[in-house]
Design an enzyme around this catalytic site. Structure first.
Site, mmCIF file in Angstrom:
data_model
loop_
_atom_site.group_PDB
_atom_site.id
_atom_site.type_symbol
_atom_site.label_atom_id
_atom_site.label_comp_id
_atom_site.label_asym_id
_atom_site.label_seq_id
_atom_site.Cartn_x
_atom_site.Cartn_y
_atom_site.Cartn_z
ATOM 1 C CG ASP A 33 -2.168 0.835 1.073
ATOM 2 O OD1 ASP A 33 -2.046 2.043 0.769
ATOM 3 O OD2 ASP A 33 -3.263 0.291 1.249
ATOM 4 C CE1 TYR A 147 -12.661 3.562 -8.089
ATOM 5 C CE2 TYR A 147 -15.050 3.598 -8.309
ATOM 6 C CZ TYR A 147 -13.902 3.031 -7.794
ATOM 7 O OH TYR A 147 -13.994 1.917 -6.983
#
Length: 329
Positions: A33, A147
């Site tokens: 991450d 997105y």
């Protein structure tokens, strides 16, 4: 010998729950991450375990993991409007460059890869409920397009690697999912409503509240993702709860759940906000033997317990992360 899985977006809401599930199943888990929207507190309980390791890394740059990999779960991406409207370029890059890098890693390691797509590929749907065969109604140049199109490209390149390189791929289309570890002020419906109720604020509904959503509890979503990864099916599969509710009615449920006396206030509907969202889960039922088990009443009670135990500092703070260093002007 234990199987080994790489989970990107590991410090996020869904990623952290996936880490828990794979640890429980006896896997060696590699979490990755860049922490733009993730939080290490979601996985800090795993750091002491010998079968968990963590890489602080941005998957839009070259990804290298030493040793064997059996599986990759690609969940790295901003997933809420407040994030992808602030970091649109990064959102597009993680869907395109990040997915490309991880598909390349899957090819190199001969690993099976599952990519986390979304119901947003359907846009503001003209078909209801949404089946996997529906191509969608998406505004490519609208604010949500960064997105939606990132996820649509993600699916396309995943199928290209599957057909051209023979990579074992799986595509998970996630519908609205909720539960503990969601960020309180991330702009999504459930944390927004619960945060407002807990702070004594009126609940904000956009439009007239007639738009619908279908909410899936996180444990059900993780179960669906796990089953899809272990299946032999390479085309997209919807995983979500088909129990549909209008946003206005859901706001009233929140007021009843929290025992507050706030009123519902209405604001203009954001551009391209979907009016209907309900998954057709026929494929999930037939191929995976999956359907949601947790009712909205049970799941919301668990989620409310999580949020009401947050500190006052967490409850009242606004999202303040500085994204500027991650945006290419």
């Amino acid at each position: 010998m234990s199987k080994r899985v790489l989970i990107t977006g590991a410090a996020g809401f869904l990623g952290s729950h996936l880490c828990d599930r794979f640890i429980k199943e006896g896997f060696d888990v590699v979490g990755m991450d860049n922490l733009i929207t993730g939080d290490l507190k979601n996985i800090e309980h795993l750091f002491k375990l010998p079968n968990f390791e963590f890489y602080h890394h941005d998957v839009t740059t070259f990804v290298n993991v030493s040793g064997d990999l059996d599986y990759i779960m690609h969940f790295a991406s901003p997933a809420s409007p407040i994030d992808y409207l602030k970091i649109p370029i990064q959102t597009l890059k993680v869907g395109a460059l990040g997915t490309h890098n991880l598909l390349g890693l899957a090819k190199e390691k001969n690993a099976r890869i599952l990519i986390a797509s979304t119901s947003e590929v359907y846009g503001d749907p003209l078909v209801h409920p949404q089946t996997e065969e529906y191509y969608g109604n998406v505004n490519t140049i609208g604010p949500r397009g960064v997105y939606d199109e990132a996820k649509r490209f993600q699916e396309a390149i995943t199928m290209a690697y599957h057909r051209f390189h023979g990579v074992e791929t799986r595509i998970l289309r996630i519908f609205n999912t909720y539960g503990p570890r969601m960020r309180l002020n991330d702009g999504r419906v459930i944390p927004a409503f619960l945060g407002q109720a807990l702070r004594g604020e009126d609940l904000t509904v956009f439009g007239d509240g007639s738009q619908t959503r279908s909410f899936c509890y996180v444990d059900d979503q993780v179960e669906g993702a796990f089953r899809l990864l272990m299946s032999d099916y390479s085309n997209p599969v919807n995983i979500g709860n088909p129990n549909e509710i209008s946003i206005k009615d859901f706001a009233e449920e929140i007021i009843k759940l929290t025992g507050t006396d706030q009123k519902v206030v209405y604001m203009d509907l954001p551009k391209d906000d979907p009016m209907q969202r309900q998954p057709d889960i026929t494929k999930a039922r037939e191929i995976l033997g999956w359907e949601p088990k947790v009712s909205r009443k049970e799941g919301m009670a668990k989620t409310y317990d999580y949020f009401k135990n947050l500190s006052q500092e967490e409850l009242f703070k606004k999202e303040h992360k500085d994204f500027s260093s991650h945006i290419r002007k």
